[in-house]
Design an enzyme around this catalytic site. Structure first.
Site, mmCIF file in Angstrom:
data_model
loop_
_atom_site.group_PDB
_atom_site.id
_atom_site.type_symbol
_atom_site.label_atom_id
_atom_site.label_comp_id
_atom_site.label_asym_id
_atom_site.label_seq_id
_atom_site.Cartn_x
_atom_site.Cartn_y
_atom_site.Cartn_z
ATOM 1 C CB CYS A 1 -9.010 -10.477 0.816
ATOM 2 S SG CYS A 1 -7.778 -9.451 0.042
ATOM 3 C CG HIS B 1 -3.506 -5.305 -8.322
ATOM 4 N ND1 HIS B 1 -4.690 -5.063 -7.682
ATOM 5 C CD2 HIS B 1 -2.866 -6.208 -7.560
ATOM 6 C CE1 HIS B 1 -4.761 -5.804 -6.583
ATOM 7 N NE2 HIS B 1 -3.655 -6.504 -6.495
ATOM 8 C CD GLN C 1 -3.100 -0.714 0.123
ATOM 9 O OE1 GLN C 1 -3.293 0.428 -0.301
ATOM 10 N NE2 GLN C 1 -3.800 -1.745 -0.316
HETATM 11 C C1 LIG Z 1 -3.272 -5.895 -2.001
HETATM 12 C C2 LIG Z 1 -2.347 -6.218 -0.890
HETATM 13 C C3 LIG Z 1 -1.594 -7.402 -0.885
HETATM 14 C C4 LIG Z 1 -1.754 -8.450 -1.928
HETATM 15 O O1 LIG Z 1 -1.280 -8.064 -3.183
HETATM 16 P P1 LIG Z 1 -1.760 -8.895 -4.478
HETATM 17 O O2 LIG Z 1 -0.912 -8.386 -5.572
HETATM 18 O O3 LIG Z 1 -3.211 -8.590 -4.646
HETATM 19 O O4 LIG Z 1 -1.516 -10.328 -4.161
HETATM 20 C C5 LIG Z 1 -0.722 -7.612 0.148
HETATM 21 N N1 LIG Z 1 -0.581 -6.716 1.142
HETATM 22 C C6 LIG Z 1 -1.271 -5.561 1.168
HETATM 23 C C7 LIG Z 1 -1.048 -4.602 2.278
HETATM 24 C C8 LIG Z 1 -2.178 -5.277 0.160
HETATM 25 O O5 LIG Z 1 -2.880 -4.153 0.201
#
Ligand SMILES: *Cc1c(COP(=O)(O)O)cnc(C)c1O
Length: 388
Positions: free
Chosen positions: A326, A204, A182
């Protein structure tokens, strides 16, 4: 049917792929389709693209290109770093120290290691979402292989003091990993200044496609290979490179870092949204107000259900979230909100808005108006709302 433009305020869940990224990726599907491992010209052209992208990622987080490993996502990077550190040091150190507010990609990885016999300590946080440093200091000892604490929380946006935490880890000889998925692209991130041994990021969340991520591994740190196979990623994560997505990540992260100064505008939008939403009765901000991600707003509204709020807002053309994407399908209250002391009813009545460069003041004002409308409607139907 509907011409009204939707308002997207869920950038912490995912972001649209930018035009620049699509344009940079496109030739990798047409003329530049070579395999980077091939010695001929077609292959070498692809290899140059991968090398250039690696250099961009390295420049964005302040490391050497050789310390950047491409993965398929943030979750993969989290898994590799944590399991890798645990297995590297298993004969000497059998403990992992993490926090109660980590992403499930960290928490569930730690749970898997507990099944293997590792001890995991989940350090608590205060009302603002900050790691309890006394608890952390008490937990990290000579038996600790790894300290894994996220740089910025995906639900409440709190930014943790990673540099200080890394110092504590290193004083006791433990490794330090941070999930910065993040943080990267939203706040400055420099692995050397932070003093971390490993750092995870994901494409992403910063306008690259879904399905590409990276792990920074400090030079000299020999965690076990993730995928045994060909010589890709210096033999540590085999498998022919996803050249288009790697190129996309390189362009996206370079853009994101270049635009960091403009985050002041996003921060101002955040403040406007927080001020607007807190004018509603029985509302409270979750997470520290100052030390939080520029685009993150997380508010609890008592006497309403977050899921109902979300669906009604969706009908008004607004995309928000009830917490982490999630867990939004499960009825479990957010582990993050419960950890900062929000009671279970209010945790169920919470919304997260995550803003980015694309959002405007008008959109923020529309969000406030729409939330006010749906909260009032839901409360009017609530048998427990006191102000009726
Ligand atoms: C979105 C997220 C993930 C997972 O990343 P992906 O690329 O979707 O597997 C892990 N940690 C945090 C803090 C996230 O916000």
């Amino acid at each position: 049917m509907e011409n009204k433009k939707r308002i997207y305020a869920d950038h912490a869940a995912t972001t649209p792929v930018s035009r620049e990224v699509i344009e940079a990726m496109a030739p990798c599907f047409s003329e530049l389709w070579g395999n980077p491992s091939s010695l001929h010209t077609d292959g070498q052209r692809a290899k140059e693209l991968v090398d250039a992208a690696r250099a961009k990622v390295a420049a964005a987080i302040g490391c050497e290109p050789a310390e950047v490993y491409f993965t398929s996502c943030g979750s993969e990077s989290d898994n590799w770093a944590i399991k890798g550190a645990a297995h590297l040091l298993a004969s000497k150190r059998k403990k992992i120290v993490t926090s109660k507010i980590e992403h499930h990609a960290v928490l569930h990885t730690c749970a898997a290691l507990e099944k293997e016999g590792f001890e995991v300590v989940y350090v608590g946080v205060d009302a603002g979402g900050f790691i309890d440093m006394d608890e952390l200091r008490a937990a990290v000892d000579e038996n600790t292989a790894l300290v894994a604490i996220m740089m910025a929380n995906n639900e409440i946006g709190t930014i943790e003091p990673i540099r200080e935490i890394a110092e504590i880890a290193h004083e006791r000889g433990a490794l330090m990993f941070t999930d910065a998925v993040q943080a990267v692209g939203n706040i400055p991130v420099d692995v050397k200044a932070l003093g971390v041994d490993m750092l995870a990021l994901s494409g992403h969340k910063l306008h690259a496609p879904k399905g590409i991520g990276a792990l920074y591994i400090r030079k000299g740190l020999r965690i076990p290979n993730l995928i045994d196979g060909g010589g890709q990623e210096k033999g540590r994560r085999g498998g022919t490179e996803n050249v288009p997505y790697i190129v996309g990540l390189g362009v996206a992260i370079e853009d994101a870092v270049a635009k960091l100064p403009e985050m002041a505008r996003v921060r101002a939008l955040r403040e406007r949204l927080i001020d607007g939403l807190l004018t509603l009765p029985y509302s409270r901000l979750n997470g520290d107000r100052e030390c939080r991600l520029p685009g993150n707003v997380n508010i609890s509204f008592s006497f309403v259900e977050g899921e109902s709020l979300l669906l009604l807002l969706d009908m008004e053309g607004i995309s928000a979230s009830t917490g982490s994407a999630c867990s939004s399908n499960s009825l479990e209250a957010s582990h993050v909100l419960l950890s900062i002391g929000v009671d279970i009813e209010d945790a169920h009545g919470s919304l997260r808005f995550s803003l980015s460069h694309s959002n405007t003041e008008d959109e923020v004002d529309s969000i406030v108006k729409a939330v006010r409308g749906v909260v009032e409607r839901l409360r009017a139907m609530s048998p427990i709302y006191p102000a009726k």
